[in-house]
Design a protein around this motif. Structure first.
Motif, mmCIF file in Angstrom:
data_model
loop_
_atom_site.group_PDB
_atom_site.id
_atom_site.type_symbol
_atom_site.label_atom_id
_atom_site.label_comp_id
_atom_site.label_asym_id
_atom_site.label_seq_id
_atom_site.Cartn_x
_atom_site.Cartn_y
_atom_site.Cartn_z
ATOM 1 N N SER A 1 -6.646 13.010 -5.423
ATOM 2 C CA SER A 1 -7.444 13.912 -4.592
ATOM 3 C C SER A 1 -8.699 13.225 -4.081
ATOM 4 N N LEU A 2 -9.354 12.468 -4.955
ATOM 5 C CA LEU A 2 -10.570 11.757 -4.554
ATOM 6 C C LEU A 2 -10.272 10.741 -3.466
ATOM 7 N N GLY A 3 -9.206 9.964 -3.653
ATOM 8 C CA GLY A 3 -8.845 8.963 -2.655
ATOM 9 C C GLY A 3 -8.545 9.557 -1.303
ATOM 10 N N LEU A 4 -7.805 10.650 -1.276
ATOM 11 C CA LEU A 4 -7.437 11.282 -0.007
ATOM 12 C C LEU A 4 -8.630 11.980 0.649
ATOM 13 N N ARG A 5 -9.523 12.511 -0.147
ATOM 14 C CA ARG A 5 -10.712 13.150 0.428
ATOM 15 C C ARG A 5 -11.632 12.113 1.079
ATOM 16 N N VAL A 6 -11.661 10.930 0.514
ATOM 17 C CA VAL A 6 -12.436 9.846 1.142
ATOM 18 C C VAL A 6 -11.727 9.375 2.400
ATOM 19 N N LEU A 7 -10.400 9.219 2.284
ATOM 20 C CA LEU A 7 -9.611 8.691 3.393
ATOM 21 C C LEU A 7 -9.646 9.604 4.614
ATOM 22 N N LYS A 8 -9.783 10.883 4.416
ATOM 23 C CA LYS A 8 -9.737 11.805 5.556
ATOM 24 C C LYS A 8 -10.911 11.607 6.521
ATOM 25 N N TYR A 9 -11.992 10.994 6.042
ATOM 26 C CA TYR A 9 -13.129 10.720 6.929
ATOM 27 C C TYR A 9 -12.944 9.427 7.714
ATOM 28 N N ILE A 10 -11.889 8.706 7.386
ATOM 29 C CA ILE A 10 -11.544 7.480 8.119
ATOM 30 C C ILE A 10 -10.422 7.754 9.111
ATOM 31 N N ALA B 1 -0.095 13.395 6.911
ATOM 32 C CA ALA B 1 -0.635 14.704 6.533
ATOM 33 C C ALA B 1 -2.114 14.823 6.881
ATOM 34 N N LEU B 2 -2.867 13.741 6.675
ATOM 35 C CA LEU B 2 -4.284 13.766 7.008
ATOM 36 C C LEU B 2 -4.523 13.808 8.517
ATOM 37 N N LYS B 3 -3.641 13.176 9.273
ATOM 38 C CA LYS B 3 -3.783 13.128 10.729
ATOM 39 C C LYS B 3 -3.337 14.430 11.404
ATOM 40 N N ALA B 4 -2.400 15.140 10.787
ATOM 41 C CA ALA B 4 -1.731 16.266 11.454
ATOM 42 C C ALA B 4 -2.694 17.386 11.813
ATOM 43 N N ARG B 5 -2.508 17.920 12.994
ATOM 44 C CA ARG B 5 -3.285 19.093 13.434
ATOM 45 C C ARG B 5 -2.781 20.354 12.766
ATOM 46 N N CYS B 6 -1.498 20.333 12.361
ATOM 47 C CA CYS B 6 -0.902 21.529 11.777
ATOM 48 C C CYS B 6 0.097 21.152 10.690
ATOM 49 N N TRP B 7 0.034 21.869 9.570
ATOM 50 C CA TRP B 7 1.041 21.788 8.525
ATOM 51 C C TRP B 7 1.854 23.076 8.530
ATOM 52 N N ILE B 8 3.190 22.939 8.451
ATOM 53 C CA ILE B 8 4.060 24.113 8.351
ATOM 54 C C ILE B 8 5.008 23.887 7.188
ATOM 55 N N THR B 9 4.945 24.751 6.196
ATOM 56 C CA THR B 9 5.758 24.573 4.995
ATOM 57 C C THR B 9 6.088 25.915 4.371
ATOM 58 N N PHE C 1 -6.328 18.254 -1.085
ATOM 59 C CA PHE C 1 -6.802 17.603 0.126
ATOM 60 C C PHE C 1 -6.301 18.368 1.337
ATOM 61 N N LYS C 2 -6.919 18.119 2.458
ATOM 62 C CA LYS C 2 -6.515 18.710 3.720
ATOM 63 C C LYS C 2 -7.237 17.950 4.819
ATOM 64 N N GLY C 3 -6.553 17.711 5.938
ATOM 65 C CA GLY C 3 -7.185 17.025 7.059
ATOM 66 C C GLY C 3 -8.385 17.799 7.587
ATOM 67 N N ARG C 4 -9.281 17.102 8.242
ATOM 68 C CA ARG C 4 -10.524 17.742 8.699
ATOM 69 C C ARG C 4 -10.274 18.893 9.660
ATOM 70 N N ARG C 5 -9.240 18.770 10.504
ATOM 71 C CA ARG C 5 -8.969 19.828 11.494
ATOM 72 C C ARG C 5 -7.554 20.396 11.340
ATOM 73 N N THR C 6 -6.992 20.259 10.161
ATOM 74 C CA THR C 6 -5.622 20.704 9.939
ATOM 75 C C THR C 6 -5.550 22.226 9.815
ATOM 76 N N PHE C 7 -4.617 22.820 10.554
ATOM 77 C CA PHE C 7 -4.323 24.243 10.440
ATOM 78 C C PHE C 7 -3.122 24.381 9.515
ATOM 79 N N TYR C 8 -3.308 25.054 8.387
ATOM 80 C CA TYR C 8 -2.323 25.103 7.319
ATOM 81 C C TYR C 8 -1.585 26.439 7.383
ATOM 82 N N PHE C 9 -0.307 26.372 7.791
ATOM 83 C CA PHE C 9 0.509 27.573 7.994
ATOM 84 C C PHE C 9 1.625 27.580 6.955
#
Length: 392
Positions: free
Chosen positions: A24-33, A102-110, A120-128
């Protein structure tokens, strides 16, 4: 090795806690890159095991919707080579490439979760999240993890929308996933639109493809899994107390039985299709199995609610009812809701099938549908509208 490692992390709390914190820590850092791709949509169904259910319905509808013509659609699978998905890119789940997408995606559908046990979640990801059925057995924070069930460390799921079929399941989702009231929308499940609007000529085509005799009624047996019934490797097993040879002797004049293992079952049933028993565990479209079935037999599965839309007989085969209640738990009193068709043994099951009062069981199904399922028949269209309004 990969499968064994995943099982170890899933079933060893210390290992999972380490994985959760570091991952979680790694992905939360990575999402700002990683920059958001405003036209990228990521799909996952049943943790990458399947290409089906509501995410598939939404995906295939998007292919013919002008609003989404410029979007890049990606599906994540455990084994991408096993799936043929037209007009979509495939990625292997639980890889670095998966997490970057997953970090790049504008939308997650699952219909389950995208985070793979992490936070974690991308900065602008819409989670549906469509979820995969109105729950009968306990889910989320209501589950007793001491019995082998996996439970994430997430205290609040970062969903933007979660679909429900009625206030019954909406209330459960709000509580067990700690969701604000506005996140859960009672729109129905896209997968169930088909059950309310299928073409009758499909029935014969499906039966012919499965080689089901025209003069036989179809029983679909689709039980849920038990996380406390597993092999040494942590694979869930399907072990109902059914003597299929005895069933064949007593029922084969009138019936065939389709057996559909839950997606969580880790091993093949090793059944041979013999003209009475058909193993349909790998059949990719559950709705097609539902519409050709004259009777549904299940236990603690949400499939009852979906099938109730067809208003056909349903039987609750609760051979381990009290054990299941103790170890997992249910939200409803199945003996009461299925007062006309609750059985606990093979003998009771066969007797009911041979003496069934169809009209009484149809009325029971109607009552269950009216009580637990509110369906608009437009869940797919409404889902596309919600997604578009939030990512355009």
């Amino acid at each position: 090795m990969r499968k064994e490692l995943k099982s170890f992390i899933k079933h060893t709390r210390l290992a999972y806690n380490i994985y959760y914190v570091l991952g979680s820590l790694g992905l939360r850092v990575l999402k700002y890159i990683v920059r958001t791709d405003s036209q990228l949509i990521l799909f996952v169904s049943y943790s990458g095991k399947k290409y089906e259910d509501s995410p598939r319905v939404i995906f295939e509808s998007m292919l013919f919707d002008e609003r989404f013509k410029n979007y890049r659609l990606v599906w994540a699978f455990e084994e991408p080579a096993n799936f043929n998905v037209e007009r979509a890119r495939k990625v292997k789940i639980d890889t670095l490439q998966y997490f970057l997408i997953a970090l790049k995606a504008r939308c997650w559908i699952t219909n389950v979760a995208m985070e793979r046990g992490l936070s974690f979640k991308g900065r602008r990801t819409f989670y549906f999240n469509t979820w995969h059925g109105s729950p009968i057995k306990k889910i989320g924070s209501d589950v007793n993890i001491e019995n082998g069930a996996f439970q994430t460390n997430l205290k609040q799921f970062p969903l933007d929308v979660m679909l429900a079929q009625s206030e019954y399941d909406a209330a459960i989702y709000r509580r067990v996933f700690n969701l604000p009231a506005h996140v859960v929308k009672i729109e129905g499940f896209p997968r169930n639109d088909y059950l309310l609007n299928y073409e009758k000529n499909k029935l014969g085509q499906i039966r012919t493809a499965l080689k089901i005799p025209a003069n036989k009624k179809v029983i679909l047996y689709a039980p849920t899994f038990r996380e406390y019934v597993a092999d040494a490797d942590g694979n869930y097993l399907m072990t109902p107390p059914l003597d299929l040879m005895s069933c064949e002797q007593k029922l084969s004049n009138d019936y065939v039985i389709l057996i559909k293992a839950h997606s969580a079952i880790g091993q093949s049933l090793k059944l041979k299709n013999n003209g009475f028993v058909y193993d349909v565990s790998d059949y990719t479209d559950l709705n097609e199995l539902l519409i050709i079935s004259d009777i549904l037999i299940s236990d603690y599965s949400s499939i009852f609610f979906d099938y109730s839309l067809l208003r056909r007989p349903m039987i609750c085969f609760g051979y381990d009812y009290y054990e299941f209640i103790e170890k997992r738990g249910c939200y409803i009193d199945l003996k009461r809701e299925f007062s006309e068709s609750f059985v606990e043994s093979e003998e009771e099951l066969i007797r009911l099938l041979l003496t069934m009062d169809y009209e009484r069981l149809i009325k029971q199904s109607e009552k269950i549908q009216e009580k637990f399922v509110q369906c608009t028949k437009n869940a797919t269209c409404n889902s596309l509208r919600i997604i578009w309004d939030n990512i355009k």
